[in-house]
Design an enzyme around this catalytic site. Structure first.
Site, PDB file in Angstrom:
ATOM      1  N   HIS A  81       0.664  -0.657   0.200  1.00 25.16           N
ATOM      2  CA  HIS A  81       0.005   0.085  -0.212  1.00 25.16           C
ATOM      3  C   HIS A  81       0.959   0.506  -0.501  1.00 25.16           C
ATOM      4  O   HIS A  81       0.579   2.276  -0.844  1.00 25.16           O
ATOM      5  CB  HIS A  81      -0.779   0.231   1.401  1.00 25.16           C
ATOM      6  N   VAL A 141       4.192  -5.538  -4.948  1.00 25.63           N
ATOM      7  CA  VAL A 141       5.982  -6.169  -4.142  1.00 25.63           C
ATOM      8  C   VAL A 141       5.801  -7.388  -3.177  1.00 25.63           C
ATOM      9  O   VAL A 141       4.344  -7.463  -2.918  1.00 25.63           O
ATOM     10  CB  VAL A 141       5.547  -4.461  -3.039  1.00 25.63           C
ATOM     11  N   ARG A 157      -3.720 -10.866   3.395  1.00 17.41           N
ATOM     12  CA  ARG A 157      -4.370 -12.176   4.724  1.00 17.41           C
ATOM     13  C   ARG A 157      -2.825 -13.341   4.777  1.00 17.41           C
ATOM     14  O   ARG A 157      -3.255 -13.600   5.882  1.00 17.41           O
ATOM     15  CB  ARG A 157      -4.366 -12.894   3.584  1.00 17.41           C
TER      16      ARG A 157
END
Ligand code: PAF
Length: 277
Positions: A33, A172, A183
């Site tokens: 992110h 990434v 997860r």
């Protein structure tokens, strides 16, 4: 950095700086992110990140309830990454009434991830359209880790003529190749050691394709068999066209290998683009 919970306050805040770029997330932020935020930042005066775990995109037996929610850590990471606005609506803010109008992605809803997770992309497309209407960004960044999601949203924006540029970002990976995902934290220590095999198999398949092997079905089956031999339960491994995720013809040169498999109770997805000359 402003943390905003309501659509009204968001609109008021963004009126001051209408030039904004958007990174929608479900929180539990990781380096993947942060990369999206880094790509976003130079593109606008204001970077908006949303954190919303969207019930509509989870199936009844999926992990909505246990999906990791780590708001304070998300705020800290957003602040450190230079985010201007974090939008953290609750469910009533996004769905004040039952959502009877939905975005239906047709073909893409029924193949690969769509087949394995009925109504998932309808839930994704519906919430992203709503978030776009709330944030009104000129660009939005999506990771290619969720390849089919990226294609669905890219096509939605094009077909509804939304004035938003969809910018894809590379996946990434950890140093052993495992694609970063919220997860991954469901994996046990042993499973975490095994998990990079998925990417290793995709790389092996890519090498075979690039070496000139065109027995696509055999390559796919071998990939799945290798996962199964190591205790995985593969949902699919498929070589598809990058453009629309349909099966390719022998002339297609821009391919992507997409995969989903369960390791224990954790379902991992990954993909690898393959260019043939
Ligand atoms: O990729 C995600 O995190 C979600 O699917 C998204 C795009 C934020 C929609 O809920």
């Amino acid at each position: 950095m402003d943390v905003i919970h309501s659509v009204a306050a968001l609109r008021e805040r963004l009126e001051r700086v209408p030039n904004n770029v958007f990174v929608p997330t479900m929180g539990n932020l990781h380096q993947g992110h942060i990369q999206l935020i880094d790509i976003a930042k130079p593109r606008a005066a204001c970077t908006v990140v949303s954190v919303f775990v969207n019930r509509l995109q989870f199936g009844p037996r999926e992990d909505f309830e246990r999906y990791p929610r780590t708001l304070q850590g998300d705020f800290d990471q957003c602040r450190a990454a230079g985010v201007d606005v974090v939008f953290v609506p609750d469910e009533r803010e996004i769905y004040p009434e039952p959502q009877t109008f939905v975005v239906e992605p047709s073909d893409l809803e029924h193949i690969l991830e769509g087949a394995a997770r009925p109504k998932h992309f309808r839930g994704v497309a519906t919430v992203v359209l709503k978030l776009f209407n709330m944030v009104r960004p000129h660009s939005a960044i999506f990771g290619k880790k969720d390849y089919q999601q990226y294609i669905v949203l890219r096509d939605m924006v094009r077909q509804f003529a939304l004035p938003i540029e969809i910018i894809p970002a590379e996946t990434v990976r950890a140093s052993d190749g495992l694609a970063l995902s919220s997860r991954n934290q469901y994996l046990s220590v042993e499973q975490r050691k095994e998990a990079p095999r998925l990417y290793a198999i995709l790389c092996k398949m890519r090498d075979e394709l690039q070496a000139g092997n065109r027995e696509i079905q055999r390559i796919e089956l071998e990939g799945m068999a290798e996962l199964a031999r190591h205790g995985w339960r593969p949902d699919y491994i498929a070589v598809r066209r990058q453009a629309d995720l349909q099966e390719g013809t022998p002339d297609d040169t821009h391919l992507v290998i997409v995969a989903a498999a369960r390791l224990g109770s954790t379902r991992l997805i990954d993909n690898l683009e393959v260019e043939l000359c």
